[in-house]
Scaffold this motif. Structure first.
Motif, PDB file in Angstrom:
ATOM      1  N   SER A 558       0.810  -1.220   0.000  1.00 12.89           N
ATOM      2  CA  SER A 558       0.000   0.000   0.000  1.00 12.89           C
ATOM      3  C   SER A 558       0.842   1.269   0.000  1.00 12.89           C
ATOM      4  N   ALA A 559       2.135   1.156   0.240  1.00 15.17           N
ATOM      5  CA  ALA A 559       2.991   2.337   0.297  1.00 15.17           C
ATOM      6  C   ALA A 559       3.419   2.820  -1.077  1.00 15.17           C
ATOM      7  N   TYR A 560       3.257   1.991  -2.114  1.00 11.61           N
ATOM      8  CA  TYR A 560       3.767   2.350  -3.441  1.00 11.61           C
ATOM      9  C   TYR A 560       2.799   3.282  -4.152  1.00 11.61           C
ATOM     10  N   PRO A 561       3.287   4.390  -4.679  1.00 10.00           N
ATOM     11  CA  PRO A 561       2.417   5.316  -5.416  1.00 10.00           C
ATOM     12  C   PRO A 561       2.120   4.787  -6.816  1.00 10.00           C
ATOM     13  N   THR A 562       1.167   5.402  -7.463  1.00  5.69           N
ATOM     14  CA  THR A 562       0.835   5.036  -8.839  1.00  5.69           C
ATOM     15  C   THR A 562       2.069   5.219  -9.730  1.00  5.69           C
ATOM     16  N   PRO A 565       5.753   0.018  -9.499  1.00  4.57           N
ATOM     17  CA  PRO A 565       5.279  -1.344  -9.209  1.00  4.57           C
ATOM     18  C   PRO A 565       5.657  -1.769  -7.792  1.00  4.57           C
ATOM     19  N   ALA A 566       4.709  -2.335  -7.075  1.00  5.63           N
ATOM     20  CA  ALA A 566       4.971  -2.811  -5.719  1.00  5.63           C
ATOM     21  C   ALA A 566       5.925  -3.999  -5.773  1.00  5.63           C
ATOM     22  N   GLN A 567       6.938  -3.979  -4.945  1.00  9.29           N
ATOM     23  CA  GLN A 567       7.916  -5.060  -4.884  1.00  9.29           C
ATOM     24  C   GLN A 567       7.469  -6.110  -3.865  1.00  9.29           C
ATOM     25  N   THR A 568       7.676  -7.340  -4.211  1.00 10.50           N
ATOM     26  CA  THR A 568       7.246  -8.438  -3.354  1.00 10.50           C
ATOM     27  C   THR A 568       8.057  -8.472  -2.068  1.00 10.50           C
ATOM     28  N   VAL A 569       7.351  -8.556  -0.945  1.00  8.37           N
ATOM     29  CA  VAL A 569       8.012  -8.753   0.349  1.00  8.37           C
ATOM     30  C   VAL A 569       8.054 -10.259   0.587  1.00  8.37           C
ATOM     31  N   SER A 570       9.077 -10.907   0.057  1.00  6.56           N
ATOM     32  CA  SER A 570       9.117 -12.365   0.052  1.00  6.56           C
ATOM     33  C   SER A 570      10.064 -12.881   1.119  1.00  6.56           C
ATOM     34  N   VAL A 588      14.438  -0.080  11.164  1.00  2.00           N
ATOM     35  CA  VAL A 588      14.344   0.735   9.949  1.00  2.00           C
ATOM     36  C   VAL A 588      12.963   0.617   9.333  1.00  2.00           C
ATOM     37  N   PRO A 589      12.499   1.651   8.646  1.00  2.00           N
ATOM     38  CA  PRO A 589      11.243   1.529   7.897  1.00  2.00           C
ATOM     39  C   PRO A 589      11.467   0.775   6.605  1.00  2.00           C
ATOM     40  N   GLY A 590      10.433   0.132   6.096  1.00  2.00           N
ATOM     41  CA  GLY A 590      10.529  -0.458   4.775  1.00  2.00           C
ATOM     42  C   GLY A 590      10.804   0.624   3.749  1.00  2.00           C
ATOM     43  N   GLU A 591      11.749   0.361   2.834  1.00  2.00           N
ATOM     44  CA  GLU A 591      12.176   1.408   1.907  1.00  2.00           C
ATOM     45  C   GLU A 591      12.600   0.780   0.580  1.00  2.00           C
ATOM     46  N   TYR A 592      12.224   1.434  -0.506  1.00  2.00           N
ATOM     47  CA  TYR A 592      12.603   0.952  -1.841  1.00  2.00           C
ATOM     48  C   TYR A 592      12.923   2.144  -2.730  1.00  2.00           C
ATOM     49  N   TYR A 593      14.091   2.089  -3.367  1.00  2.00           N
ATOM     50  CA  TYR A 593      14.483   3.137  -4.303  1.00  2.00           C
ATOM     51  C   TYR A 593      14.129   2.682  -5.705  1.00  2.00           C
ATOM     52  N   TYR A 594      13.136   3.334  -6.309  1.00  2.00           N
ATOM     53  CA  TYR A 594      12.697   2.989  -7.663  1.00  2.00           C
ATOM     54  C   TYR A 594      13.576   3.737  -8.647  1.00  2.00           C
ATOM     55  N   VAL A 605      12.039   7.501  -3.944  1.00  2.00           N
ATOM     56  CA  VAL A 605      12.179   6.634  -2.782  1.00  2.00           C
ATOM     57  C   VAL A 605      10.801   6.368  -2.207  1.00  2.00           C
ATOM     58  N   VAL A 606      10.454   5.094  -2.076  1.00  2.00           N
ATOM     59  CA  VAL A 606       9.184   4.687  -1.482  1.00  2.00           C
ATOM     60  C   VAL A 606       9.467   4.262  -0.046  1.00  2.00           C
ATOM     61  N   ARG A 607       8.774   4.867   0.882  1.00  2.00           N
ATOM     62  CA  ARG A 607       8.996   4.552   2.295  1.00  2.00           C
ATOM     63  C   ARG A 607       7.668   4.159   2.927  1.00  2.00           C
ATOM     64  N   GLY A 608       7.627   2.990   3.569  1.00  2.00           N
ATOM     65  CA  GLY A 608       6.392   2.493   4.149  1.00  2.00           C
ATOM     66  C   GLY A 608       6.283   2.731   5.634  1.00  2.00           C
ATOM     67  N   LYS A 609       5.184   2.259   6.205  1.00  2.00           N
ATOM     68  CA  LYS A 609       4.978   2.347   7.648  1.00  2.00           C
ATOM     69  C   LYS A 609       5.462   1.085   8.364  1.00  2.00           C
ATOM     70  N   GLU A 610       5.573   0.000   7.605  1.00  2.00           N
ATOM     71  CA  GLU A 610       6.063  -1.258   8.183  1.00  2.00           C
ATOM     72  C   GLU A 610       7.512  -1.097   8.628  1.00  2.00           C
ATOM     73  N   LEU A 611       7.812  -1.507   9.861  1.00  2.00           N
ATOM     74  CA  LEU A 611       9.159  -1.392  10.399  1.00  2.00           C
ATOM     75  C   LEU A 611       9.824  -2.768  10.464  1.00  2.00           C
ATOM     76  N   TYR A 612      11.150  -2.749  10.341  1.00  2.00           N
ATOM     77  CA  TYR A 612      11.942  -3.979  10.391  1.00  2.00           C
ATOM     78  C   TYR A 612      13.085  -3.810  11.389  1.00  2.00           C
ATOM     79  N   TYR A 613      13.568  -4.959  11.885  1.00  2.00           N
ATOM     80  CA  TYR A 613      14.823  -5.006  12.613  1.00  2.00           C
ATOM     81  C   TYR A 613      15.844  -5.754  11.766  1.00  2.00           C
ATOM     82  N   GLU A 614      17.012  -5.151  11.612  1.00  2.00           N
ATOM     83  CA  GLU A 614      18.145  -5.889  11.063  1.00  2.00           C
ATOM     84  C   GLU A 614      18.701  -6.758  12.180  1.00  2.00           C
TER      85      GLU A 614
END
Length: 635
Positions: A558-562, A565-570, A588-594, A605-614
């Motif tokens: 849901s964080a990806y703008p029009t 393309p949304a990247q799979t969180v696999s 860190v927040p979920g982040e993707y550089y398109y 840069v797409v930045r989501g609300k979902e947080l992760y721990y390294e």
């Protein structure tokens, strides 16, 4: 010619220590070799000692070559041992860009042939000056020291300088000894040598010999000699390096080629658009001149900096604001700076010069301070610590800089040595073997299955029970492949500086949580391979039998703008089972550089609300969703 003629009377006979096979047998043998060579060739002993320390820290490496074909305490080079057959980013299945949103790049290239530079042929020159054979210069430490002294004396004479007893008069000769062809690199090298002279050094070498150099804190060299060396001036315009290193701008091309394809990096706006979290340490698997040609090829891949082994010289190729293609994981690429060090992972007895370690450490300290990167092993990564982004990529990820990179010494140079920070109740261990005496058996350096030569290592082997006859730990991400002792098999190895939660103790053995398993390593009290620590760990939330593990921290769909393309969180084939604990690196927040087109107008840069721990999961770092875990103190 005049300088060489003046030197000939001094070189009529080899120093007596070089022909004394017993010189290396006593604890004072190497120290005597420095004194003898200094007297024979009229070089101040302190200068000879300081140059040798910057080359090898006085280690002999049992006559084995360095990564650039350098031998012995003086690192006398013979280019025949410094030739590689395949470039680093072409010998595996890893896509250096590491982004499934764009077709994988597997450049099918070979290192171009290059002329052998003079800095890689100092051993033959030393042989000509001393009359000693190449074999003696390679294998006899005293002969090697004599060869270094002869080269220094020749450089001093070539500069028209007297063979003075005052170390301050040898700045120009030391600069020339570096092999650098430019004034900035030669000066940086000479400054390091004279810093060693000022501070003094004392250590036990890898051959068990005590060598000492008394401090001369007030020593001020004649730096004006540098102007008479005839070396070129570097193009340092635009480089992002500390003033304490030599740094040259050799740009990687951002160019289009073919049908919509481009290389060899992406333009960005870091750290304004996204933070820089990691520095990735690589080795080149190729010699300097050929590697520089590759990074200037738009059809190849890229990295931010290259570092030369013989003298620590740095070339910058990609600005920190831009994203280089080097780590095989797009998330890590977008958040990191990549440093390629001239060297070869699997060369038997491979070793790196002190000059390169010091130059690299200065660069990393500079970058870490500039971008707020913590100086620990979850932010200063080896390429071998970078996770595969998806299940299909895990087996093809790279394994450099490998077990022979001295992480303990490197972090001492970074000013962040690995120390015990807790007692046994701390709940964590920091891996910290003694590099020189820690010599696990590896195979496959030259021939598959054949043991590599014995060598110091940063890594410690893991077993399924507290017994070296027990099976090694298996990495299920490799498709059930049985673990081996191959130099490139990371299944059952932990590396210096990495931290893990303690899972048990049994006499001289310690167990940690590793790849979802309880893994044991030998940790005797008399010679520990780890020290106790404390910190934060993650464990699955109550009621969860296990949670998924990820190779990248991408945003929710849901964080990806029009238009993006949304990247799979696999998830990867790994899990974090209930009851197990793993050390936290970052939240860190979920982040993707398109960035999949040459034109940058669509990059974002797409930045989501979902947080992760390294987390430190196995030999590589991984990620878990913050919503899946509880964070606890390690106790």
């Amino acid at each position: 010619m005049a300088g060489t003629t003046l030197l000939l009377p001094l070189l009529g006979a080899a120093p007596s220590a070089a022909g004394d096979s017993s010189a290396g047998d006593s604890s004072a043998g190497l120290q005597r070799a420095f004194a003898s060579a200094a007297a024979e060739y009229h070089v101040p002993q302190s200068v000879l000692l300081a140059v040798s320390y910057l080359q090898s820290r006085w280690d002999t490496h049992a006559g084995a070559p360095s990564v650039t074909g350098g031998y012995g305490p003086m690192h006398l080079t013979d280019a025949r041992t410094a030739i590689a057959s395949a470039p680093h980013h072409s010998e595996g299945t890893e896509d250096a860009r590491g982004d499934s949103a764009r077709a994988a790049l597997h450049p099918d290239v070979q290192l171009p042939e290059t002329e052998i530079p003079a800095r890689l042929e100092t051993l033959p020159k030393a042989a000509g000056l001393t009359g000693l054979s190449a074999e003696e210069l390679r294998t006899d430490p005293a002969a090697n020291v004599a060869g270094g002294a002869a080269l220094l004396a020749a450089a001093q004479q070539d500069l028209g300088e007297p063979l003075s007893t005052d170390p301050a008069d040898w700045y120009g000769a030391v600069a020339r000894f570096s092999g650098a062809d430019d004034t900035a690199t030669a000066a940086s090298y000479a400054n390091d040598v004279f810093e060693v002279l000022r501070t003094g050094e004392e250590r036990t070498t890898d051959a068990g010999q005590q060598v000492a150099l008394a401090a001369r804190p007030d020593l001020a060299p004649d730096t004006g000699q540098l102007a008479r060396t005839g070396l070129r001036t570097l193009n340092q315009n635009g480089t992002e390096c500390p003033r304490t290193v030599s740094c040259e701008w050799i740009p990687a091309p951002y160019e289009e080629f073919g049908d919509g394809d481009y290389g060899n990096h992406d333009l960005g706006d870091r750290p304004a658009a996204q933070s820089i979290k990691y520095i990735v340490i690589h080795d080149t698997e190729g010699a300097w001149e050929g590697v520089l040609r590759l990074v200037q090829d738009p059809t190849y891949v890229s990295w931010n900096y290259s570092l030369r082994s013989t003298d620590g010289h740095i070339a910058q190729h990609v600005k920190a604001k831009d994203v280089a293609w080097h780590a095989g994981n797009w998330y890590v690429n977008a958040k990191s700076v990549g440093l390629e060090h001239e060297g070869f992972l699997a060369n038997p007895d491979a070793w790196y010069t002190e000059a390169m370690y010091r130059s690299s450490a200065r660069l990393v300290r500079y970058l870490a301070a500039k971008y707020g990167i913590p100086l620990d092993r979850q932010h200063i990564l080896g390429h071998d610590n970078v996770p595969g982004p998806t299940t299909s990529t895990v087996a093809g990820m790279h394994t450099d800089p490998g077990p022979y990179w001295d992480w303990r010494h490197y972090f001492e140079l970074l000013g962040h040595p690995f120390k015990a920070t807790a007692g046994k109740r701390g709940g964590l261990v920091t891996i910290r073997p003694d590099y020189a005496t820690n010599q696990p058996t590896y195979t496959g350096c030259v021939t598959k299955g054949v043991p590599c030569a014995s060598h110091g290592s940063s890594e410690v082997r893991l077993y399924s029970a507290p017994d070296e006859t027990s099976p090694l730990i298996t990495d299920i991400g490799l498709g059930g492949r049985a673990p081996t002792t191959d130099v490139n098999d990371l299944s059952s190895r932990v590396s210096t500086g990495q931290q893990y939660a303690v899972a048990g103790r049994d006499g001289d053995w310690t167990a940690i949580w590793y790849l979802g398993q309880k893994a044991w390593f030998h940790n005797p009290r008399s010679n520990p391979t780890a020290v106790n620590a404390t910190g934060l760990v993650v464990t699955p939330k109550e009621g969860r039998t296990s949670i998924p593990v990820y190779g990248r921290a991408y945003p929710e769909a849901s964080a990806y703008p029009t238009g993006v393309p949304a990247q799979t969180v696999s998830p990867l084939p790994y899990t974090l089972p209930e009851g197990q604990r793993y050390v936290v690196g970052d939240k860190v927040p979920g982040e993707y550089y398109y960035a999949v087109t040459f034109a940058t107008d669509s990059h974002q840069v797409v930045r989501g609300k979902e947080l992760y721990y390294e987390i430190q999961y196995g030999h590589r770092v991984e990620f878990v969703r913050a919503a899946d875990v509880d964070v606890l103190p390690s106790r």
